[in-house]
Structures are given as C-alpha cells and as structure tokens.
Design an enzyme around this catalytic site. Structure first.
Site, short mmCIF file in Angstrom:
data_model
loop_
_atom_site.label_atom_id
_atom_site.label_comp_id
_atom_site.label_asym_id
_atom_site.label_seq_id
_atom_site.Cartn_x
_atom_site.Cartn_y
_atom_site.Cartn_z
N ASP A 177 37.94 44.17 36.18
CA ASP A 177 37.74 43.02 37.06
C ASP A 177 39.06 42.24 37.19
O ASP A 177 39.92 42.31 36.30
CB ASP A 177 36.65 42.12 36.47
N GLU A 178 39.22 41.48 38.28
CA GLU A 178 40.39 40.64 38.52
C GLU A 178 41.69 41.43 38.34
O GLU A 178 42.63 40.99 37.66
CB GLU A 178 40.38 39.42 37.57
N GLN A 200 44.32 36.22 45.80
CA GLN A 200 44.02 35.30 44.70
C GLN A 200 44.90 35.56 43.48
O GLN A 200 44.53 35.19 42.36
CB GLN A 200 42.54 35.41 44.32
N LYS A 218 31.68 40.20 44.07
CA LYS A 218 32.31 41.27 43.28
C LYS A 218 31.59 41.50 41.95
O LYS A 218 31.49 42.64 41.49
CB LYS A 218 33.78 40.97 43.03
N THR A 219 31.08 40.43 41.33
CA THR A 219 30.36 40.61 40.07
C THR A 219 29.09 41.42 40.31
O THR A 219 28.72 42.28 39.50
CB THR A 219 30.02 39.25 39.43
N ARG A 233 36.95 27.61 46.46
CA ARG A 233 36.07 27.27 45.34
C ARG A 233 34.87 26.44 45.82
O ARG A 233 33.90 26.28 45.09
CB ARG A 233 36.81 26.42 44.28
#
Length: 826
Positions: free
Chosen positions: A248-249, A287, A53-54, A676
């Site tokens: 973002d997020e 998430q 995503k980044t 993770r």
C-alpha cells in the site's frame, strides 16, 4: 535456518468462506473489479484520493483466499502504519473469517523486525568480525536515541556540535541508509563539508550500534535487504513462502524499501525453481509528499519500466468528496508537469462551494476559523470531531491554540510532544530496554543517574573512556567499575554508587528471567529506583502530570499482558496458525512489549470519527477539533477541513522557490489537503503574518490562483480599511500598535461581541481599556510558553496588575496581567 515452508495445496481451515465469488465483487466499480481479479505478474493500481484503494486491497486478498484457493500463509501485505494494517486485517477477516490471521499484514519496519529476529543467527554470522554481538533481543533506536548516540560519537571524535549538529549528522546518515550506502560507500560519495564530517561519524556510529546489540529504524530495512542479498537460503525461504506480495502507499517508498520489495517478491526464477511472486502495488504519484523522509516518486512513476510486463489499472471514481472539491483538486494538480493524466470524479453531486477568506493577519485568520467552527456546530451541521485545521508547518498552530482556548473550543494538536516521547515515559522505557538488552548503551547511559544516585558526568565519562580503551561495551565497563573503581580511574564514592546501581539492575533482571508480566516489571522499576517517589514528593506542578503519564504507561503494559492476542505480533499468529512453528510463540513478554511500543507510528494516535461523523469512543478524544500539518493528514479524511496559510512563502514554502521538483511536491501537498475534505473545504490566507517578530507581507499562494474562480465563494477578499502608506496593507500587529483594517474582519466581529479572540488588541484604538486577568495566590494557570504554574504572589490592580507564578522546572516568573499575557486561569 529453519526448514523451508512447505504448504499443502488444501486450505487447512474448516468452514466455508463468509463471502464468495460474486459477493466479493458485487459493490465494486469496473476498474476496482479488474484490480481485484487480475491474475499473474506485477500489477500497478493507480488509486486516486478517496477511490477505495483499501477496499480494493482487502477484496483482492479475500478473492485470493476464497476463489483462487491461496493459502493465507502465502500472503504478505505491507502498509505504512499499524492503524492501516489493523484495518486491512479486520476487513479481510470480516470477508473470509479467522483464517485471515495466517497472513502477514504489517508495516515495513514490523515485518523487518520479525525477519531479523527469526534470522538473528544468520545475521550474526554475516556481521562476524565487526565487533558486534547481535542477538534476537536487539533494541530498536528511535530518532531521539539515534541523536544521543551520534552526539556521543561526535564528541569522542572532537566534532564541533555547533557547526555539525547531531540532528544534521543523523539526517545525513539516515539518507545514506535509505540509499543502502555502507560507511565505505558514504565516504566515497561525500561531497559537501557536512557529508564528509558525517562520513567520519558513520562507521563509528555503526560500530557502536552493533556493540549495543541495537538497530536504528533505517537499519531495520537496510539489514533485512543485506540479509536477503547475502543469504540465498534466507531469500529462497521467503520467496517460496510469500507468493503474493501487496504494498500500500507505494508512492511513499524510499530506495531501501523498493529494493526490499524486489528482494522479497523476486524478479527472476531462482536456481531452485521458485518463480517471482505476484506483486500488487497500490499508490498515487499525485500524493507523493514525503521526499524529506527519503521517499522517491520515481518508484511509482517508473514501475512499468522496472517491470515491462506489469499491468496498470486507474481508479478515478472518488467515494469521499463532492465534485466541487474534486474539481478544485484536479485543477491544482494538473499544473504539475510529467504526471500521468488522472481526473477524479464523483457521482455524489457538486456540493457546497469552497469558502475563501482573506484575513488581516494570522490572528484574524484564526478568529475566522474559530467563528466558522462555532457556527457549524451551533447549526448542527457538524460536531467538533468532524473538523480538522491544516497548516504547512507546526509553528502555525500557536495562534489557533490561543484563540481556541480563549473561545472555549475543544481541540487537540497532532504532532506535538507525543506520549512515548515524553521525558518520564522515555526514562521508564529506557530501564525496561536495559533489562531486555543489557548491552543497550544509549538507554543505559540515559538512566545511569536518573533519578540522581551519585553517579555524575565525570564518573560516566570515566567509564566511557575505559570502555573505549579496552574496546568493550559500556555495560561491561560499568561492571568493572562496580568491583574495581580504581582500575577505571574513579573515586571510591563513585564506584560504590555504580555498584549499587548494578546490583539494583541485577535484582530487576531476575523479574525478566522469571517471565514476569511487563506491567509488574515496570511497577518494580518505578518503585525500586525511587523514580515514582521522587515525582510524588515534588512540588513542581508538572511532576503531577508526569506521574499520570507513568500510570498510563503501566496501564498500557497491563493491557498488553491481559490481552496478548490483541497485541500479539500478527507474524507470530501467522506462523502459529500456518503450523510453521513447533512451539507456541511467546506472548506478553517484555521484549514483545518494547517492540510494540517502538513501532508505534505518529498517525496511529490520531483519533477517528466514524463514517457518520460520530465521535470517537474514547471520551478524551471525543468532540475535539484536530489541528495538524498537511503532511500528518495524509491518509485521513474529515467532513470539514480548513486549509490555512495559503500565501507565497508559507504554502508553498519559501525554501522551495526556484526548485521545480520541490514546488511540484508542494503542489501535491495542496492536492492532498483539498482531497482530505468530504463535504466542506475552507481556504484562508493572511495579508500580514508575523515572522521572527516582524510583519511579513505575503501575496496569495499560486495554488489559490489555480483553483477555478467559479468554485470559490470568497467571504472576504479585500480589507475595507484600505492599505497603509506605500501600498502595503496596514494590519493589526502583535505588539498592539495601530488600528486594524475595518469592521468586517473576524477579529472585529468577535471583539464587538465582548470576546477576546487573542491576547493582542491591535484592532482597538485604546488597548489600555483591556481588562487585566484577575489572579490570587494559589490560583492555577497555563501559560503558552512556560506551561502549568501556581500563583505565589499577586500585586497591583488594573493596568499595573502583576502576578508572580511558579512554573516548576521553568522557574518563577513575574508577569504583567494587562491584556498581552498569553495565559489562562484554570
């Protein structure tokens, strides 16, 4: 109000883009490419864990600048941490060059601080009549400052602190602000006894915040929303300026942040003809794990309902983990009802199976983790910085710290007392905040008698009472007391002490007026107040560490002054390079330094390891195992991850039982924990775990049952020693009675090798054979409970050995040295 931001159609920066067109898209998969090149309206990118995503966000920005000829000053990108903002900014700069500096890339709070400082006059007019004196040099109160002020308000309102703790009142007020509820709204909405009491405190707390020219963290967003909604000119300015808003997020946004984004981007064409901005939000409902902070999963789940014409793109290809890890994560999260179907996949192969371990107790679990880490490092399959140990709650870290110390494994705990939360650091910063904003009541009262200067609690209370009677600020009342102690009702001695303090602060304020560097001002504070001298003359071993922390703070301030571009607000750079401001923005000022410190996020201090597993450049952080809660681990990744404490009542937490929404969030937390990991994932549970001094028997977490059996290799499923009477397991206990399960436990293997995995010897028949810790007068020690200390007396030998240790502020304690003492010799 500054003039509206008029942009020229041409890009004002010379030189070609570093990467153009096809180069920006060449290494993207089809879904990522669609997300980067989408034009118009609102865009929702559902980005699974590790799906890049980044990369999508940075390439989208670069594509806007390079291919669509968007002016950098028209781009606003919002993240949740400074680290994420810096990474995004650096990546875009690598792609398109220095013109990327003209973008606004920041956290929600940093962006709001910038807007509020710019529009301080407009905000002051909106707040006129409330008794506040809001100016652009306002202070930012963190959680500790907030609790201090609420405690002061509650005490003045005769609120029982035992029945209504300041932490609970602060939490309730924070929840209301996250919902954008004013004190009047909160009073009407209050239902429970706690809510009604918080509704009494809220208006007075808010009044004192404004009187102190301060905002708490929730205010930063709430006040910005109020500003945009109340001033059409301000709203029009920012809507015209920022034509491309990226978030973002998005799954971690709360209601206030959701409204802020809508106000910035707009939903309809304004009267002045400004159309809504292109809004691109990236996130993953799977998430969403921060409901306790006010985040609402609704924002991302109902994005398409909020914006009927929005386009949605799913990113499912994972570039982080092996397929085994992803299959386990997919299987767990699939049990949540009502979610958008999404299955992560990878082309990097299946990889190693997940390793499972059933421990006798929490000490055995910690011994297993330590043993596996040691084996991986010895085999050259990992370095310490590759490894992270996750747990559900912070108190679970103790047993891991104990065994890591005893076995010599380097580690650091993330989420303990952070640097900027240490008492001496907060004291020094409080002095600086009062110098920058003399009306800052909380900071002023914190330092009033630190170090001790003869201004006792009674004198402080007298000044506070006078301030309330006269409806003036504490700072103004203090000046009255300095010149006319009798008017405030104080003794002449107290008045003289206050006068000396006021004179001292006035002298230090001259350094601020002269624009001295923050480090020089801080040095002057530490010297002239006597704070450094007091610590230097102390015999308390803890005070030596406090001096080191203050030296480190001076170093931070010095670096801020010497490298202003590195610390300078990106919003200032954006304004300057876009030609919006006529004057060069201020650099390296005290106010800028305090803002920088105030906006440091928890995860910004977590050490990084690069993609190849190399250790951090910081020698202090290099080669250490990271211990943290799963909540803290969000957004991070490690080659090797240990998920510990997977038992019912621990993970999922017992307070979520019977609550469908909270259990769903616990499952999302398990999904985050698994994803993770890049190469290896370990999962463990304990048959018996101590809680409140008693053994607690917990069945396997339901999340373990949801992982397909063929994906897990169990190193130990059942203890070979059988169970105790009544069908319950018979475990080694922390008070040394009884025999452990058998010879196959991790504790037993370590003990057989002559090492002590824990201070407790529950797995051995004869605990009296334990060798006593040998100490002599003058030895330095570190105790799990009392901290650093110096041995002042030693007596006896063997089982009767004792030592008297001076732990400084924790006092002098006499300890038995036979086996069970949780202390190590330094």
């Amino acid at each position: 109000m500054s003039t509206l931001f008029d942009l020229t159609p041409e890009n004002p920066f010379d030189g070609p883009s570093r990467r153009r067109g096809g180069e920006l898209l060449a290494d993207l998969n089809p879904a990522q490419r669609d997300a980067v090149t989408h034009v118009g309206g609102q865009l929702l990118v559902v980005a699974g864990a590790g799906s890049g995503k980044t990369r999508v966000l940075t390439r989208r920005i670069a594509h806007l600048l390079a291919e669509r000829k968007v002016h950098p000053g028209q781009v606003m990108a919002i993240t949740f941490t400074n680290k994420a903002a810096a990474e995004m900014r650096d990546r875009v700069a690598e792609l398109v060059g220095r013109r990327a500096n003209a973008m606004w890339v920041s956290t929600f709070h940093a962006m709001c601080v910038r807007i509020l400082r710019r529009e301080a006059k407009v905000l002051a007019d909106l707040l006129a009549g409330s008794g506040g004196r809001m100016t652009s040099n306002f202070s930012i109160y963190d959680a500790d400052d907030t609790r201090r002020l609420i405690n002061l308000v509650a005490r003045d309102l005769d609120v029982d602190p035992k029945r209504y703790p300041p932490r609970a009142l602060a939490g309730q007020i924070s929840n209301w602000k996250n919902e954008l509820l004013t004190p009047l709204d909160a009073s009407a909405a209050a239902a429970s006894d706690l809510e009604r009491k918080a509704a009494e405190v809220y208006p007075e707390y808010q009044r004192r915040l404004e009187q102190a020219n301060a905002f708490d963290f929730d205010d930063l967003i709430m006040r910005t929303v109020e500003l945009l909604q109340a001033s059409s000119d301000v709203a029009e300015y920012y809507r015209r300026r920022f034509r491309h808003v990226l978030v973002d997020e998005y799954q971690d946004t709360n209601h206030a942040q959701y409204v802020l984004i809508r106000e910035l981007a707009g939903t309809e064409t304004t009267e002045a003809g400004t159309e809504p901005a292109e809004l691109c939000v990236v996130g993953d409902a799977d998430q969403s794990i921060y409901a306790f902070r006010g985040a609402t999963i609704r924002n991302i789940e109902e994005f398409e309902r909020d914006f009927p014409h929005a386009h949605t793109i799913l990113l499912e290809q994972n570039y982080r983990s092996t397929q085994t890890i992803l299959s386990a994560a997919n299987a767990v999260i699939a049990r949540n009802a009502g979610r958008r179907d999404k299955r992560l996949w990878s082309d990097s192969g299946d990889g190693d199976k997940i390793v499972g371990y059933v421990a006798d107790n929490e000490h055995d679990e910690a011994a297993f983790v330590a043993g596996e880490i040691d084996a991986l490092v010895d085999a050259g399959e990992a370095v310490y910085s590759d490894v992270a140990v996750f747990y559900r709650t912070n108190n679970q870290s103790r047993v891991f710290e104990e065994i890591f110390i005893r076995l010599g494994l380097p580690y650091r705990v993330v989420g303990g007392v952070r640097f900027y939360e240490r008492r001496e650091v907060r004291d020094a910063l409080a002095y600086l905040r009062v110098l920058a904003n003399p009306q800052d009541t909380v900071s002023l009262r914190r330092i009033l008698n630190v170090p001790k200067r003869g201004i006792g609690d009674r004198a402080e209370a007298g000044v506070a009472s006078y301030a309330e009677r006269e409806r003036i600020s504490f700072a103004d009342a203090l000046r009255v007391a300095a010149t006319s102690a009798e008017m405030v009702g104080l003794a002449a001695r107290s008045g003289n002490a206050i006068a000396r303090f006021v004179e001292l602060m006035d002298e230090l304020a001259k350094l601020v007026d002269a624009d001295e560097p923050p480090a020089d001002i801080l040095e002057a504070v530490l010297e002239r107040t006597g704070y450094r001298a007091q610590l230097d003359e102390s015999d308390d071993p803890q005070d030596a560490t406090r001096l080191e922390n203050l030296t480190e703070l001076v170093t931070v301030a010095r670096e801020f002054g010497e490298m202003p571009e590195a610390f300078r607000s990106q919003a200032e750079i954006a304004d300057a390079e876009a030609g919006e401001l006529t004057d060069e923005p201020e650099q390296a000022t005290l106010a800028a330094f305090l803002e920088r410190v105030a906006l440091v996020a928890d995860t910004d201090s977590i050490p990084d390891a690069d993609e190849d597993g190399e250790e951090s450049d910081d020698a202090e952080d290099a080669g250490v195992v990271t211990l943290m809660t799963v909540h803290t681990a969000k957004g991070l990744e490690y080659p090797v991850v240990f998920g510990t404490g997977w038992e019912e009542g621990v993970f999922p937490h017992q307070r979520t039982f019977g609550k469908e929404e909270e259990l769903a969030e616990e499952r999302r937390l398990a999904y985050v924990a698994i994803t993770r990991s890049r190469r290896r994932f370990y999962v463990s549970r304990a048959l018996v775990r101590s809680a409140y001094g008693q053994p607690m028997y917990g069945p396997a977490s339901r999340f373990l049952d949801e992982i397909p059996a063929e994906l897990v290799e169990w190193r130990r499923e059942e203890p070979t020693g059988g169970t105790a009477s009544g069908g319950m397991p018979r475990a080694a206990t922390t008070w040394g009675r009884g025999v452990g399960f058998g010879d196959d436990s991790a504790q037993s293997r370590i003990a057989a090798g002559g090492m002590r995995s824990t201070s407790f010897r529950g797995w051995q028949d004869d605990w009296k054979k334990t060798a006593a810790l040998e100490l002599a007068v003058g030895d330095r020690v570190n105790h799990d409970k009392y901290g650093l200390g110096t041995v002042v007396a030693a007596d006896g030998a063997g089982p009767r050995a004792t030592a008297t240790v001076d732990f400084g502020t924790a006092g002098t304690v006499k300890l038995m040295l036979m086996g069970s003492v949780p202390m190590v010799k330094l």
